[in-house]
Scaffold this motif. Structure first.
Motif, PDB file in Angstrom:
ATOM      1  N   ALA A 294      27.053 -17.079   3.965  1.00  0.00           N
ATOM      2  CA  ALA A 294      28.442 -17.059   3.501  1.00  0.00           C
ATOM      3  C   ALA A 294      29.190 -18.274   4.038  1.00  0.00           C
ATOM      4  O   ALA A 294      28.852 -18.849   5.078  1.00  0.00           O
ATOM      5  CB  ALA A 294      29.127 -15.780   3.962  1.00  0.00           C
ATOM      6  N   LYS A 295      30.209 -18.661   3.312  1.00  0.00           N
ATOM      7  CA  LYS A 295      31.024 -19.808   3.698  1.00  0.00           C
ATOM      8  C   LYS A 295      31.738 -19.531   5.025  1.00  0.00           C
ATOM      9  O   LYS A 295      32.220 -18.429   5.282  1.00  0.00           O
ATOM     10  CB  LYS A 295      32.047 -20.076   2.596  1.00  0.00           C
ATOM     11  CG  LYS A 295      32.987 -21.222   2.877  1.00  0.00           C
ATOM     12  CD  LYS A 295      33.976 -21.368   1.736  1.00  0.00           C
ATOM     13  CE  LYS A 295      34.973 -22.486   2.005  1.00  0.00           C
ATOM     14  NZ  LYS A 295      35.958 -22.617   0.898  1.00  0.00           N
ATOM     15  N   THR A 296      31.792 -20.550   5.882  1.00  0.00           N
ATOM     16  CA  THR A 296      32.541 -20.451   7.147  1.00  0.00           C
ATOM     17  C   THR A 296      33.699 -21.439   7.104  1.00  0.00           C
ATOM     18  O   THR A 296      33.885 -22.171   6.134  1.00  0.00           O
ATOM     19  CB  THR A 296      31.626 -20.769   8.341  1.00  0.00           C
ATOM     20  OG1 THR A 296      31.252 -22.158   8.279  1.00  0.00           O
ATOM     21  CG2 THR A 296      30.385 -19.895   8.323  1.00  0.00           C
ATOM     22  N   LYS A 297      34.486 -21.451   8.162  1.00  0.00           N
ATOM     23  CA  LYS A 297      35.605 -22.387   8.229  1.00  0.00           C
ATOM     24  C   LYS A 297      35.136 -23.836   8.233  1.00  0.00           C
ATOM     25  O   LYS A 297      35.836 -24.730   7.779  1.00  0.00           O
ATOM     26  CB  LYS A 297      36.446 -22.125   9.473  1.00  0.00           C
ATOM     27  CG  LYS A 297      37.213 -20.815   9.428  1.00  0.00           C
ATOM     28  CD  LYS A 297      38.071 -20.657  10.665  1.00  0.00           C
ATOM     29  CE  LYS A 297      38.870 -19.355  10.607  1.00  0.00           C
ATOM     30  NZ  LYS A 297      39.721 -19.173  11.806  1.00  0.00           N
ATOM     31  N   GLU A 302      26.362 -23.808   0.660  1.00  0.00           N
ATOM     32  CA  GLU A 302      25.274 -24.744   0.381  1.00  0.00           C
ATOM     33  C   GLU A 302      24.959 -25.587   1.604  1.00  0.00           C
ATOM     34  O   GLU A 302      23.785 -25.864   1.896  1.00  0.00           O
ATOM     35  CB  GLU A 302      25.635 -25.642  -0.790  1.00  0.00           C
ATOM     36  CG  GLU A 302      24.523 -26.612  -1.140  1.00  0.00           C
ATOM     37  CD  GLU A 302      24.804 -27.435  -2.389  1.00  0.00           C
ATOM     38  OE1 GLU A 302      24.476 -28.635  -2.362  1.00  0.00           O
ATOM     39  OE2 GLU A 302      25.348 -26.876  -3.357  1.00  0.00           O
ATOM     40  N   GLU A 303      25.991 -25.998   2.335  1.00  0.00           N
ATOM     41  CA  GLU A 303      25.754 -26.792   3.556  1.00  0.00           C
ATOM     42  C   GLU A 303      24.983 -25.981   4.594  1.00  0.00           C
ATOM     43  O   GLU A 303      24.106 -26.517   5.289  1.00  0.00           O
ATOM     44  CB  GLU A 303      27.088 -27.273   4.123  1.00  0.00           C
ATOM     45  CG  GLU A 303      27.750 -28.367   3.279  1.00  0.00           C
ATOM     46  CD  GLU A 303      29.166 -28.679   3.715  1.00  0.00           C
ATOM     47  OE1 GLU A 303      29.605 -29.827   3.519  1.00  0.00           O
ATOM     48  OE2 GLU A 303      29.851 -27.766   4.254  1.00  0.00           O
ATOM     49  N   ARG A 304      25.284 -24.694   4.695  1.00  0.00           N
ATOM     50  CA  ARG A 304      24.544 -23.842   5.635  1.00  0.00           C
ATOM     51  C   ARG A 304      23.086 -23.693   5.207  1.00  0.00           C
ATOM     52  O   ARG A 304      22.179 -23.674   6.047  1.00  0.00           O
ATOM     53  CB  ARG A 304      25.211 -22.473   5.734  1.00  0.00           C
ATOM     54  CG  ARG A 304      26.590 -22.491   6.416  1.00  0.00           C
ATOM     55  CD  ARG A 304      27.059 -21.075   6.677  1.00  0.00           C
ATOM     56  NE  ARG A 304      26.175 -20.393   7.612  1.00  0.00           N
ATOM     57  CZ  ARG A 304      26.103 -19.067   7.767  1.00  0.00           C
ATOM     58  NH1 ARG A 304      26.866 -18.292   7.004  1.00  0.00           N
ATOM     59  NH2 ARG A 304      25.283 -18.513   8.631  1.00  0.00           N
ATOM     60  N   LYS A 305      22.856 -23.581   3.872  1.00  0.00           N
ATOM     61  CA  LYS A 305      21.478 -23.490   3.383  1.00  0.00           C
ATOM     62  C   LYS A 305      20.705 -24.766   3.686  1.00  0.00           C
ATOM     63  O   LYS A 305      19.532 -24.720   4.099  1.00  0.00           O
ATOM     64  CB  LYS A 305      21.486 -23.223   1.883  1.00  0.00           C
ATOM     65  CG  LYS A 305      21.933 -21.829   1.493  1.00  0.00           C
ATOM     66  CD  LYS A 305      21.929 -21.668  -0.031  1.00  0.00           C
ATOM     67  CE  LYS A 305      22.383 -20.271  -0.443  1.00  0.00           C
ATOM     68  NZ  LYS A 305      22.375 -20.104  -1.917  1.00  0.00           N
ATOM     69  N   ARG A 306      21.362 -25.903   3.467  1.00  0.00           N
ATOM     70  CA  ARG A 306      20.698 -27.178   3.752  1.00  0.00           C
ATOM     71  C   ARG A 306      20.338 -27.284   5.241  1.00  0.00           C
ATOM     72  O   ARG A 306      19.263 -27.762   5.610  1.00  0.00           O
ATOM     73  CB  ARG A 306      21.598 -28.339   3.345  1.00  0.00           C
ATOM     74  CG  ARG A 306      21.677 -28.553   1.831  1.00  0.00           C
ATOM     75  CD  ARG A 306      22.554 -29.745   1.475  1.00  0.00           C
ATOM     76  NE  ARG A 306      22.574 -29.968   0.039  1.00  0.00           N
ATOM     77  CZ  ARG A 306      21.691 -30.684  -0.638  1.00  0.00           C
ATOM     78  NH1 ARG A 306      20.685 -31.278   0.029  1.00  0.00           N
ATOM     79  NH2 ARG A 306      21.782 -30.829  -1.939  1.00  0.00           N
TER      80      ARG A 306
END
Length: 433
Positions: A294-297, A302-306
């Protein structure tokens, strides 16, 4: 450009190009018939010098009937020889202002006598008639047969092209080409909407050159894909399976197996679909459990998946990405190769059989008027007025014919249509023409 409200009775008849926008239900056919009548009686132009072009045979018959009726209505009204209560007020007001009634009646009688020779055609009928009438000027054969359906001829050529590409193809070439098109008919169907004169992007590439590049990349890929892609994903799934979708874990086992067989056995089929499904962007979109990313601050999902893949030693495999792009390019090159083959061979086949298609009629007349000043002059002398009905369905080649011939200071070129009703886009009609 000057825009005015059009009146079939009062709008001045002017040379040059005149564009009339006529929506459905606005009396377009009535107006065309009225324009023909006005050219006959106001400009003293014979009915044989007025060209009317529309898009269906039914419309040509209706226009001829309407024009005949308008001529008869005016003759009846001026002679007062029978009941004229059925005539509309605007028509009678226009007729009343005609000065020399005897001359007008004479012109009408001449027009009615020649109405069967009136030049009211479909676009194909017009082109066919002119090519036959001016066969020497247009460089056409006198006895060419019109072929309404080229499907069998095109399919025969598609089969020839298919044989040239497939019969001695390497396994890689056969798999890649056959994965998108299983038969010559399916390949032919994929280019049905392409037409001569279109600007096609990207430009056609050589099929065999692309295959050679792909085979080189596949050779390189087979040496690294296990180490740089399959093993890292396998280890990451074993270590943190909850971060992956269950459906991906099951499918990855299948992908991994067929790719490993391909790597170890030179005679194994190329697992092109499995390779496509393991592209990096595909992994980002379809492999990971979105609830875990899930998106964070600070970071998007997508950045977390990368970041997760980076930590697991999985990154974009450049050779794989390039190979898949080339495979897509190969599919396009295969299609455009057939399009070019048909372009080169179809006319030769038609010439050998002495046949023309409906599209050929337009193409050949367009080419002829652009290349022959004498033909253009002959057509200009034959018709002083050109009324082009359903102009919204006209393509660039058709416009080339009419504009080259009748876009002059001496001719009356009227374009009548409704841009909201262009229905022949599938045949290449170009509203922006």
């Amino acid at each position: 450009m000057v825009m005015n409200e059009f009146s079939a009775f009062d709008t001045p008849l002017e040379t040059g190009v005149n564009l009339i926008e006529a929506s459905a239900g606005t009396g377009k056919t009535y107006s065309i018939a009225m324009l023909v009548l006005r050219f006959v009686v106001e400009k003293n132009i014979s009915i044989e010098e007025i060209l009317v072009v529309t898009f269906t045979k039914a419309a040509t018959q209706e226009l001829k009937t309407r024009i005949r009726n308008r001529l008869q209505d005016l003759r009846r009204y001026l002679l007062a020889s029978s009941n004229t209560e059925d005539l509309d007020e605007a028509f009678m007001q226009w007729a009343d202002q005609l000065s020399d009634k005897d001359l007008v009646i004479s012109l009408i009688n001449n027009a009615l006598a020649a109405i069967d020779n009136a030049a009211i055609f479909t676009i194909h009928g017009f082109c066919q008639r002119m090519l036959k009438q001016y066969a020497l000027e247009s460089g056409q054969l006198f006895d060419a047969e019109l072929m309404s359906n080229l499907d069998d001829l095109q399919l025969s050529l598609a089969e020839d092209y298919w044989r040239k590409q497939m019969y001695q193809a390497s396994s890689v070439k056969a798999v890649l080409l056959g994965s998108n098109f299983t038969t010559p008919a399916s390949l032919l169907s994929s280019i049905r909407n392409l037409h001569s004169g279109m600007i096609i992007l990207p430009e056609a590439q050589d099929v065999d050159e692309l295959v050679s590049e792909i085979e080189a990349n596949l050779s390189s890929l087979s040496r690294v894909i296990d180490r740089e892609l399959l093993q890292p994903i396998t280890e990451l799934i074993a270590k943190q399976p909850e971060f992956f979708k269950e459906t991906f874990i099951l499918s990855f086992q299948e992908y991994s197996q067929v790719i490993s067989i391909w790597v170890s056995d030179k005679n194994a089929d190329l697992p092109i679909q499995a390779l496509k499904n393991l592209r990096f962007n595909h992994l980002l979109e379809g492999a990971l459990n979105g609830r875990k990313f899930a998106k964070t601050k600070l970071l998007s999902g997508e950045e977390r998946k990368r970041a997760f893949f980076d930590e697991g030693g999985i990154s974009e495999l450049a050779t794989l990405e390039e190979t898949i792009i080339q495979a897509d390019q190969l599919s396009m090159a295969f299609r455009l190769g057939l399009f070019g083959y048909l372009k080169d061979k179809l006319d030769l086949q038609k010439d050998a059989l002495n046949v023309l298609s409906y599209d050929d009629l337009i193409t050949r007349l367009a080419n002829a008027v652009e290349g022959s000043a004498s033909l253009t002059a002959s057509l200009q002398n034959q018709f002083r007025v050109a009324l082009i009905d359903e102009f919204q369905d006209t393509d660039q080649q058709q416009w080339t014919v009419f504009s080259t011939i009748y876009h002059t200071e001496k001719h009356y070129l009227y374009l009548i249509g409704d841009p909201k009703q262009a229905v022949y886009k599938f045949r290449g009609a170009d509203i922006y023409s």
